[in-house]
Design a protein around this motif. Sequence first.
Motif, PDB file in Angstrom:
ATOM      1  N   VAL A 101       0.842  -1.197   0.000  1.00  0.00           N
ATOM      2  CA  VAL A 101       0.000   0.000   0.000  1.00  0.00           C
ATOM      3  C   VAL A 101       0.877   1.246   0.000  1.00  0.00           C
ATOM      4  N   GLY A 102       0.361   2.290  -0.630  1.00  0.00           N
ATOM      5  CA  GLY A 102       1.120   3.532  -0.711  1.00  0.00           C
ATOM      6  C   GLY A 102       0.201   4.690  -1.056  1.00  0.00           C
ATOM      7  N   VAL A 103       0.817   5.763  -1.519  1.00  0.00           N
ATOM      8  CA  VAL A 103       0.077   6.983  -1.806  1.00  0.00           C
ATOM      9  C   VAL A 103       0.574   7.594  -3.115  1.00  0.00           C
ATOM     10  N   SER A 104      -0.106   8.636  -3.533  1.00  0.00           N
ATOM     11  CA  SER A 104       0.283   9.360  -4.736  1.00  0.00           C
ATOM     12  C   SER A 104       0.040  10.848  -4.497  1.00  0.00           C
ATOM     13  N   ASN A 105       0.982  11.660  -4.939  1.00  0.00           N
ATOM     14  CA  ASN A 105       0.870  13.125  -4.833  1.00  0.00           C
ATOM     15  C   ASN A 105       0.886  13.616  -3.382  1.00  0.00           C
ATOM     16  N   TYR A 106       1.599  12.920  -2.511  1.00  0.00           N
ATOM     17  CA  TYR A 106       1.730  13.318  -1.106  1.00  0.00           C
ATOM     18  C   TYR A 106       3.065  14.030  -0.871  1.00  0.00           C
ATOM     19  N   SER A 107       3.068  14.970   0.041  1.00  0.00           N
ATOM     20  CA  SER A 107       4.300  15.650   0.447  1.00  0.00           C
ATOM     21  C   SER A 107       5.003  14.812   1.516  1.00  0.00           C
ATOM     22  N   PRO A 108       6.300  15.050   1.753  1.00  0.00           N
ATOM     23  CA  PRO A 108       6.978  14.347   2.852  1.00  0.00           C
ATOM     24  C   PRO A 108       6.286  14.564   4.198  1.00  0.00           C
ATOM     25  N   ALA A 109       5.754  15.760   4.430  1.00  0.00           N
ATOM     26  CA  ALA A 109       5.065  16.025   5.701  1.00  0.00           C
ATOM     27  C   ALA A 109       3.836  15.141   5.849  1.00  0.00           C
ATOM     28  N   LEU A 110       3.101  14.935   4.766  1.00  0.00           N
ATOM     29  CA  LEU A 110       1.921  14.060   4.831  1.00  0.00           C
ATOM     30  C   LEU A 110       2.329  12.597   5.008  1.00  0.00           C
ATOM     31  N   GLU A 141      14.522  13.151   0.706  1.00  0.00           N
ATOM     32  CA  GLU A 141      13.497  13.080   1.744  1.00  0.00           C
ATOM     33  C   GLU A 141      12.780  11.729   1.696  1.00  0.00           C
ATOM     34  N   HIS A 142      12.496  11.247   0.508  1.00  0.00           N
ATOM     35  CA  HIS A 142      11.837   9.949   0.359  1.00  0.00           C
ATOM     36  C   HIS A 142      12.776   8.806   0.745  1.00  0.00           C
ATOM     37  N   ARG A 143      14.009   8.892   0.306  1.00  0.00           N
ATOM     38  CA  ARG A 143      14.960   7.813   0.608  1.00  0.00           C
ATOM     39  C   ARG A 143      15.214   7.705   2.102  1.00  0.00           C
ATOM     40  N   ARG A 144      15.292   8.836   2.759  1.00  0.00           N
ATOM     41  CA  ARG A 144      15.523   8.833   4.207  1.00  0.00           C
ATOM     42  C   ARG A 144      14.372   8.149   4.939  1.00  0.00           C
ATOM     43  N   ARG A 145      13.180   8.244   4.369  1.00  0.00           N
ATOM     44  CA  ARG A 145      12.001   7.622   4.974  1.00  0.00           C
ATOM     45  C   ARG A 145      11.773   6.194   4.489  1.00  0.00           C
ATOM     46  N   GLY A 146      12.560   5.735   3.540  1.00  0.00           N
ATOM     47  CA  GLY A 146      12.374   4.394   2.998  1.00  0.00           C
ATOM     48  C   GLY A 146      11.161   4.257   2.108  1.00  0.00           C
ATOM     49  N   VAL A 147      10.777   5.360   1.453  1.00  0.00           N
ATOM     50  CA  VAL A 147       9.611   5.367   0.568  1.00  0.00           C
ATOM     51  C   VAL A 147      10.090   5.401  -0.889  1.00  0.00           C
ATOM     52  N   VAL A 148       9.643   4.447  -1.684  1.00  0.00           N
ATOM     53  CA  VAL A 148      10.023   4.387  -3.099  1.00  0.00           C
ATOM     54  C   VAL A 148       9.326   5.505  -3.870  1.00  0.00           C
ATOM     55  N   VAL A 149      10.071   6.163  -4.749  1.00  0.00           N
ATOM     56  CA  VAL A 149       9.476   7.177  -5.624  1.00  0.00           C
ATOM     57  C   VAL A 149       9.131   6.548  -6.961  1.00  0.00           C
ATOM     58  N   GLU A 150       7.856   6.644  -7.332  1.00  0.00           N
ATOM     59  CA  GLU A 150       7.414   6.284  -8.682  1.00  0.00           C
ATOM     60  C   GLU A 150       7.143   7.591  -9.408  1.00  0.00           C
ATOM     61  N   GLY A 151       7.812   7.790 -10.536  1.00  0.00           N
ATOM     62  CA  GLY A 151       7.632   9.030 -11.276  1.00  0.00           C
ATOM     63  C   GLY A 151       6.634   8.866 -12.409  1.00  0.00           C
ATOM     64  N   TYR A 152       5.638   9.757 -12.452  1.00  0.00           N
ATOM     65  CA  TYR A 152       4.697   9.692 -13.572  1.00  0.00           C
ATOM     66  C   TYR A 152       4.805  10.943 -14.451  1.00  0.00           C
ATOM     67  N   SER A 153       4.325  10.824 -15.676  1.00  0.00           N
ATOM     68  CA  SER A 153       4.350  11.903 -16.679  1.00  0.00           C
ATOM     69  C   SER A 153       5.762  12.383 -16.976  1.00  0.00           C
ATOM     70  N   GLY A 154       6.728  11.478 -16.902  1.00  0.00           N
ATOM     71  CA  GLY A 154       8.119  11.846 -17.171  1.00  0.00           C
ATOM     72  C   GLY A 154       8.369  12.306 -18.591  1.00  0.00           C
ATOM     73  N   LEU A 155       7.669  11.710 -19.542  1.00  0.00           N
ATOM     74  CA  LEU A 155       7.821  12.117 -20.945  1.00  0.00           C
ATOM     75  C   LEU A 155       6.886  13.270 -21.285  1.00  0.00           C
ATOM     76  N   LYS A 156       5.678  13.204 -20.763  1.00  0.00           N
ATOM     77  CA  LYS A 156       4.677  14.244 -21.031  1.00  0.00           C
ATOM     78  C   LYS A 156       5.180  15.621 -20.588  1.00  0.00           C
ATOM     79  N   ASN A 157       5.914  15.656 -19.470  1.00  0.00           N
ATOM     80  CA  ASN A 157       6.363  16.935 -18.915  1.00  0.00           C
ATOM     81  C   ASN A 157       7.778  17.320 -19.346  1.00  0.00           C
ATOM     82  N   THR A 158       8.244  16.716 -20.441  1.00  0.00           N
ATOM     83  CA  THR A 158       9.605  16.974 -20.913  1.00  0.00           C
ATOM     84  C   THR A 158       9.597  17.467 -22.351  1.00  0.00           C
ATOM     85  N   ASP A 159      10.440  18.451 -22.632  1.00  0.00           N
ATOM     86  CA  ASP A 159      10.654  18.899 -24.010  1.00  0.00           C
ATOM     87  C   ASP A 159      11.688  17.976 -24.640  1.00  0.00           C
TER      88      ASP A 159
END
Length: 227
Positions: A101-110, A141-159
Motif C-alpha cells: 500500500v502507498g500513496v500518490s501526490n503526497y508531500s513528505p510532511a503528509l 526526503e523519500h529515501r531517508r524515509r524508505g519510501v520508493v518514488v514512482e515518477g509519472y508523466s516523465g515524458l509528457k512533462n519533458t521537451d
Amino acid sequence: MRSALEIGYRHIDTATLYGNEADVGRAVKDSGLEREQVFITTKLRPQDARHARRTLESSLRLLDSGYVDLWLIHWPTGRDELVSTWQELLAAKSDGLVRNVGVSNYSPALLDTLTEATGQRPAVNQIPWSPAQHDPGLLEEHRRRGVVVEGYSGLKNTDLRDPVLTEIAQRHDATPAQVVLRWHLEHDIVILPRSSRPERIAANFDLERFDLTKDDITAIDALSRAG
C-alpha cells in the motif's frame, strides 16, 4: 496493454479514476501469463475514501483478480480523513486483498503524518517526475524515509527536442525519450511510461542496451526548474 505484455512489461498501473480496470484484467488474462507474473497497481480516489473497501472490492471484480500488488490513495484526502483512509489501506493489506500500500501526490510532511499515526509508512509515493521537475532534496526526503518514488508523466512533462537530450540521444544511438527514461532509472526512480503506439511501447522498454555517463546525468539534472 497486450502489446506491452508481449514485449515484456510486467507492471500495469491503473486507477478507479481511469475507468479501464476491466480492460487491464482482460489484457492480463488474454496474455497467457500467470497472474503472479504481472504487478498490478490501482488507486483509490479520495472521494471514495468513506467506502474504500467497497471500492477495492469493485476494482478486484473488474480486474478479475483476488488481489492487487499495490493500492495507492490517488491524491491526499481532506485532513479529517487522512489517517482513517490510510488505516483502511493497511486493513486491506492485513486481509490479503493487497500486497503493498502507498500513496500518490503526497508531500513528505503528509507521509510523516500517516507514519506517525499508524507506525507504518507508505511503501510508495507516486509523484510527477521529469528532468524539469528533478529535485534531489525531495528525492533524499523519500529515501531517508524508505519510501520508493514512482515518477509519472516523465515524458509528457519533458521537451524532448531539448538540445541537451537530443545530443545525448544521438551519442548513444537512442531516442530522447529513451534517454529520459534511462535517466529516471539511474536515479532509482520507478518509471511509468505510457503510449498507445506499439513501436513506442517497444522503444520505451528497450533501455538496457545503453548506460548514461556521469556527465550525461549531470547535464540532464541541470535541466531542473525545481527549487
